[in-house]
Every structure is written in structure tokens, then in C-alpha cells.
Scaffold this motif. Structure first.
Motif, PDB file in Angstrom:
ATOM      1  N   ILE A   1       0.825  -1.210   0.000  1.00  0.00           N
ATOM      2  CA  ILE A   1       0.000   0.000   0.000  1.00  0.00           C
ATOM      3  C   ILE A   1       0.860   1.262   0.000  1.00  0.00           C
ATOM      4  O   ILE A   1       0.618   2.195  -0.773  1.00  0.00           O
ATOM      5  N   THR A   2       1.878   1.300   0.861  1.00  0.00           N
ATOM      6  CA  THR A   2       2.672   2.522   1.030  1.00  0.00           C
ATOM      7  C   THR A   2       3.903   2.574   0.129  1.00  0.00           C
ATOM      8  O   THR A   2       4.465   3.648  -0.070  1.00  0.00           O
ATOM      9  N   GLY A   3       4.323   1.442  -0.376  1.00  0.00           N
ATOM     10  CA  GLY A   3       5.492   1.398  -1.241  1.00  0.00           C
ATOM     11  C   GLY A   3       6.818   1.322  -0.516  1.00  0.00           C
ATOM     12  O   GLY A   3       7.874   1.345  -1.140  1.00  0.00           O
ATOM     13  N   LYS A   4       6.800   1.208   0.802  1.00  0.00           N
ATOM     14  CA  LYS A   4       8.047   1.113   1.560  1.00  0.00           C
ATOM     15  C   LYS A   4       7.788   0.396   2.881  1.00  0.00           C
ATOM     16  O   LYS A   4       6.645   0.202   3.287  1.00  0.00           O
ATOM     17  N   GLY A   5       8.886   0.027   3.566  1.00  0.00           N
ATOM     18  CA  GLY A   5       8.759  -0.691   4.832  1.00  0.00           C
ATOM     19  C   GLY A   5       9.660  -1.906   4.851  1.00  0.00           C
ATOM     20  O   GLY A   5      10.530  -2.073   3.992  1.00  0.00           O
ATOM     21  N   ILE A   6       9.445  -2.782   5.829  1.00  0.00           N
ATOM     22  CA  ILE A   6      10.241  -4.020   5.937  1.00  0.00           C
ATOM     23  C   ILE A   6       9.304  -5.220   6.046  1.00  0.00           C
ATOM     24  O   ILE A   6       8.303  -5.168   6.756  1.00  0.00           O
ATOM     25  N   PRO A   7       9.625  -6.322   5.357  1.00  0.00           N
ATOM     26  CA  PRO A   7       8.860  -7.563   5.540  1.00  0.00           C
ATOM     27  C   PRO A   7       9.398  -8.300   6.772  1.00  0.00           C
ATOM     28  O   PRO A   7      10.274  -9.158   6.663  1.00  0.00           O
ATOM     29  N   LEU A   8       8.913  -7.940   7.936  1.00  0.00           N
ATOM     30  CA  LEU A   8       9.516  -8.382   9.188  1.00  0.00           C
ATOM     31  C   LEU A   8       9.710  -9.894   9.256  1.00  0.00           C
ATOM     32  O   LEU A   8      10.766 -10.373   9.670  1.00  0.00           O
ATOM     33  N   ASP A   9       8.678 -10.667   8.853  1.00  0.00           N
ATOM     34  CA  ASP A   9       8.798 -12.116   8.992  1.00  0.00           C
ATOM     35  C   ASP A   9       9.672 -12.737   7.906  1.00  0.00           C
ATOM     36  O   ASP A   9       9.843 -13.954   7.871  1.00  0.00           O
ATOM     37  N   GLY A  10      10.259 -11.907   7.033  1.00  0.00           N
ATOM     38  CA  GLY A  10      11.215 -12.425   6.066  1.00  0.00           C
ATOM     39  C   GLY A  10      12.648 -12.363   6.567  1.00  0.00           C
ATOM     40  O   GLY A  10      13.554 -12.914   5.939  1.00  0.00           O
ATOM     41  N   PHE A  11      12.863 -11.697   7.710  1.00  0.00           N
ATOM     42  CA  PHE A  11      14.208 -11.587   8.269  1.00  0.00           C
ATOM     43  C   PHE A  11      14.502 -12.745   9.217  1.00  0.00           C
ATOM     44  O   PHE A  11      13.605 -13.235   9.910  1.00  0.00           O
ATOM     45  N   LYS A  12      15.771 -13.159   9.260  1.00  0.00           N
ATOM     46  CA  LYS A  12      16.183 -14.151  10.237  1.00  0.00           C
ATOM     47  C   LYS A  12      15.989 -13.587  11.644  1.00  0.00           C
ATOM     48  O   LYS A  12      16.035 -12.386  11.855  1.00  0.00           O
ATOM     49  N   LEU A  13      15.781 -14.467  12.586  1.00  0.00           N
ATOM     50  CA  LEU A  13      15.453 -14.058  13.949  1.00  0.00           C
ATOM     51  C   LEU A  13      16.464 -13.072  14.520  1.00  0.00           C
ATOM     52  O   LEU A  13      16.097 -12.062  15.127  1.00  0.00           O
ATOM     53  N   ASP A  14      17.763 -13.330  14.298  1.00  0.00           N
ATOM     54  CA  ASP A  14      18.792 -12.446  14.851  1.00  0.00           C
ATOM     55  C   ASP A  14      18.767 -11.056  14.239  1.00  0.00           C
ATOM     56  O   ASP A  14      19.295 -10.104  14.825  1.00  0.00           O
ATOM     57  N   HIS A  15      18.171 -10.924  13.046  1.00  0.00           N
ATOM     58  CA  HIS A  15      18.171  -9.650  12.343  1.00  0.00           C
ATOM     59  C   HIS A  15      16.863  -8.877  12.485  1.00  0.00           C
ATOM     60  O   HIS A  15      16.786  -7.714  12.065  1.00  0.00           O
ATOM     61  N   ALA A  16      15.834  -9.503  13.057  1.00  0.00           N
ATOM     62  CA  ALA A  16      14.497  -8.895  13.071  1.00  0.00           C
ATOM     63  C   ALA A  16      14.468  -7.585  13.860  1.00  0.00           C
ATOM     64  O   ALA A  16      13.935  -6.576  13.388  1.00  0.00           O
ATOM     65  N   CYS A  17      15.029  -7.584  15.060  1.00  0.00           N
ATOM     66  CA  CYS A  17      15.036  -6.354  15.863  1.00  0.00           C
ATOM     67  C   CYS A  17      15.803  -5.244  15.160  1.00  0.00           C
ATOM     68  O   CYS A  17      15.386  -4.073  15.162  1.00  0.00           O
ATOM     69  N   GLY A  18      16.915  -5.612  14.537  1.00  0.00           N
ATOM     70  CA  GLY A  18      17.720  -4.626  13.829  1.00  0.00           C
ATOM     71  C   GLY A  18      17.003  -4.048  12.619  1.00  0.00           C
ATOM     72  O   GLY A  18      17.160  -2.871  12.295  1.00  0.00           O
ATOM     73  N   ALA A  19      16.198  -4.890  11.954  1.00  0.00           N
ATOM     74  CA  ALA A  19      15.431  -4.400  10.802  1.00  0.00           C
ATOM     75  C   ALA A  19      14.417  -3.354  11.248  1.00  0.00           C
ATOM     76  O   ALA A  19      14.248  -2.319  10.597  1.00  0.00           O
TER      77      ALA A  19
END
Length: 345
Positions: free
Chosen positions: A194-212
Motif C-alpha cells: 500500500i505505502t510502497g516502503k517498509g520491511i517484511p519483518l517475517d522475512g528476516f532471520k530471527l537475529d536480524h528482526a530487531c535490527g530491521a
């Protein structure tokens, strides 16, 4: 990303009236691109309004060929099945869409670029929304040092309106207070589409999710108000998404989302939803790590009353206000001002 000139066909096969159609429903509510039709062979010839409670008159067509004849040039997968994988039976209509010259928007975990990229003709493209585009650094609670207002949408379960409520609240702030720099931070495939930007949170590895999440928030650190799209629930046995959102965003405020009439999470009736006020306090304690990070407080409750008629919806809102002591509103159905105005006061 999707542009206003694109003409969309939303693929909702056998899910136009189910919770799995939430991607498509979000596009219908908020997309700036023109929606030409919805594809669902089981309801062809009807309108969306005739199949479910959504107030849209988009025509429902039989298949991809009918969508192209109606003028669609982008095929959007509007279904989010459990597990986020593309069923084999969808591959034929997806390939046929490419053959007919359409572009594809895919919000699921499988990469359609890998599968169909070599079939694309000039001017065609595939947007795999859920594929991370970078590897973030490990989070370090940088957002806790920001002085802006950061509202995280949390909930008692998955798929109960966190994104829709957040978008409605953000739209109200933008319209009523254009002098404020406010942003909606998308963290899932529908919000990103919808907005054209953001992060696909559940596509990141667990160790990287908070950093994303932290990276997303810090990139928008100049904004006065951030509305952060919620994912999952601390109550859900299969979801870890809420915790990295809390850690990466260090929210100053929460808005609790709940669906009226739900007594247990959909994943298991053995997991009852606790008293809402108690669950709110639990989310505040986790978000603030019992006070060692930001001092997080809850603004109010966004109640999904979609299964109730208007009279009973209003009664449910009033009852939950009395029970919890928090302001309650169905912001999609009755407007966002009741909760949004508390953010900008």
C-alpha cells in the motif's frame, strides 16, 4: 512499487469471504492504484459488497483472461494462506497472467522472480514484497533515545485489524494536522504494498528482526509521530513478531487491537484471551522491559466490530470502555478521531 496509473486485479480465489483474504482487503481499503476487478471463480458475476461486508462495488470476474479484458495490467495476490507459501494450484493462473502481459505483486514467502523471472517480456516486472532487501545490524535500542512519539499497534491475535487501524489513525493525523510530520511504518506485505516502503519483518532471520525494525524507525527519526504496523501477538503460540517490534521501535505508546467476541486465539481454543486490561499491562511491561527502556503507556483500544450490527457494535465499545477504563473505538467503522486525537493533544 504500485503507482496510481496501474490498474489492479486482485486474486482472491475462494477467499473473498475469509480471513485469509486480508491482503486483498487491505488493498481495497487503502491502495492509491485503480482496482479494476477481483478474481474469484466461486463468486464471478457478483460485486465485493455482495460477497462480504466490505463497502466496495468492485466486480468479481471468473479468471485472469476476464481481468485483462477489463483492463487490468497488474495481478496482485490478495490471499495470505497459513504459512505464507504459494499453493501449486495458483501457479497456472500466475503464469497465465505473465503470458497475457501482466505484472505481478506477490506478498508471500516464495520468490516469483526466481520462478518466472525469465518469462517476463519488456516492461513487465515482479515485485516479491516479502523478500528482505538488506541485512541489518544487530539492534542496540537506539530508538529509545529519540524524542518523537512512536505508537506501536499490538493485539490479542493475528489478523484482527492492527494494520487497518494503524492506517486509519495515520490518515486522520495527516488530514487533521498536516503541519505534523507523521509516518506509517509498514512491517508486513500488505502495508508495504500500500505505502510502497517498509520491511517484511517475517522475512528476516530471527537475529536480524530487531535490527530491521530499528533501522526502519531510525530512518524515520525526523518524523514527529510514527505509527508502526503491528504483527502477531504476544499471546499467539506461533508468533514471535511482536517482540522485535517492541525492541526495535522502543515505542512510547501502544494501541491494543482486539476483535469483539473473540475469547481465545484462532490457533488454539486452549489459549484463552485474558482480561484485556491485564493483557494491556503485560504488553506495557514487555515493551518497557519493566521500565528499563522507554516508559511505554497505552493510548486506547481499537476494537474490530465487523461481526456485529451497528447497535451491538456500539454496545460492545461502551462495555469494553467500562471494563478497562480505556477509550475504545472501531476506527475502521466509526472513524479514528477518538483515538487519534489523543496522540496529537
Amino acid at each position: 512499487m504500485l503507482q496510481p496509473h496501474h490498474r489492479i486485479a486482485i486474486y482472491m480465489e475462494e477467499n473473498l469471504d475469509s480471513d485469509h483474504g486480508k491482503m486483498g482487503f487491505g488493498i481495497m481499503r487503502f491502495s492509491k492504484s485503480k482496482i479494476v476487478c477481483v478474481i474469484d471463480s466461486a463468486n464471478a458475476g457478483k460485486t465485493v459488497r455482495e460477497v462480504n461486508s466490505l463497502p466496495f462495488d468492485y466486480p468479481v470476474v471468473l479468471d485472469v483472461e476476464h481481468a485483462v479484458k477489463a483492463g487490468a495490467d497488474v495481478f496482485v495476490i490478495g490471499i495470505a494462506p497459513s504459512g505464507g507459501r504459494i499453493p501449486d494450484q495458483w501457479l497456472e493462473p500466475l503464469y497465465h497472467a505473465i503470458e497475457l502481459g501482466m505484472c505481478l505483486v506477490n506478498g508471500l514467502h516464495d520468490s516469483l522472480q526466481e520462478k518466472f523471472g525469465d518469462k517476463l517480456k519488456s516492461e513487465q516486472w515482479i515485485w516479491d514484497v516479502r523478500q528482505p532487501s538488506f541485512i541489518p545490524a544487530i539492534a542496540s535500542a537506539q530508538a529509545a533515545n529519540l524524542t518523537n512519539t512512536r505508537i506501536l499497534m499490538v493485539g490479542t491475535d493475528m489478523a484482527i485489524g492492527k494494520m487497518s487501524s494503524g492506517l486509519e489513525i495515520w490518515k486522520w493525523i495527516c488530514n487533521q494536522h498536516p503541519n505534523l510530520n507523521s509516518e506509517f511504518l509498514a512491517t508486513g506485505q500488505t502495508g508495504i504494498t500500500i505505502t510502497g516502503k517498509g520491511i517484511p519483518l517475517d522475512g528476516f532471520k530471527l537475529d536480524h528482526a530487531c535490527g530491521a525494525v530499528e533501522s526502519l524507525v531510525m530512518e524515520a527519526s525526523d518524523a514527529d509521530i510514527l505509527i508502526i504496523e503491528g504483527q502477531g501477538s504476544l499471546l499467539h503460540p506461533g508468533s514471535t513478531a511482536t517482540l522485535p517490534l517492541m525492541r526495535g521501535a522502543c515505542p512510547t505508546h501502544l494501541i491494543m487491537c482486539h476483535k469483539s467476541g473473540m475469547n481465545s486465539v484462532r490457533a488454539s481454543e486452549n489459549i484463552p484471551i485474558p482480561p484485556i486490561k491485564q493483557f494491556i499491562q503485560f504488553n506495557e511491561q514487555v515493551a518497557s522491559t519493566c521500565g528499563s527502556l522507554t516508559n511505554t503507556s497505552t493510548i486506547g483500544i481499537a476494537l474490530n466490530t465487523s461481526l456485529l450490527d451497528e447497535e451491538n457494535a456500539l454496545k460492545a465499545i461502551k462495555s469494553l470502555e467500562i471494563e478497562t477504563g480505556y477509550p475504545v473505538q472501531d476506527v475502521v467503522r466509526f472513524g479514528a478521531d477518538k483515538l487519534a486525537s489523543l496522540i496529537v493533544q
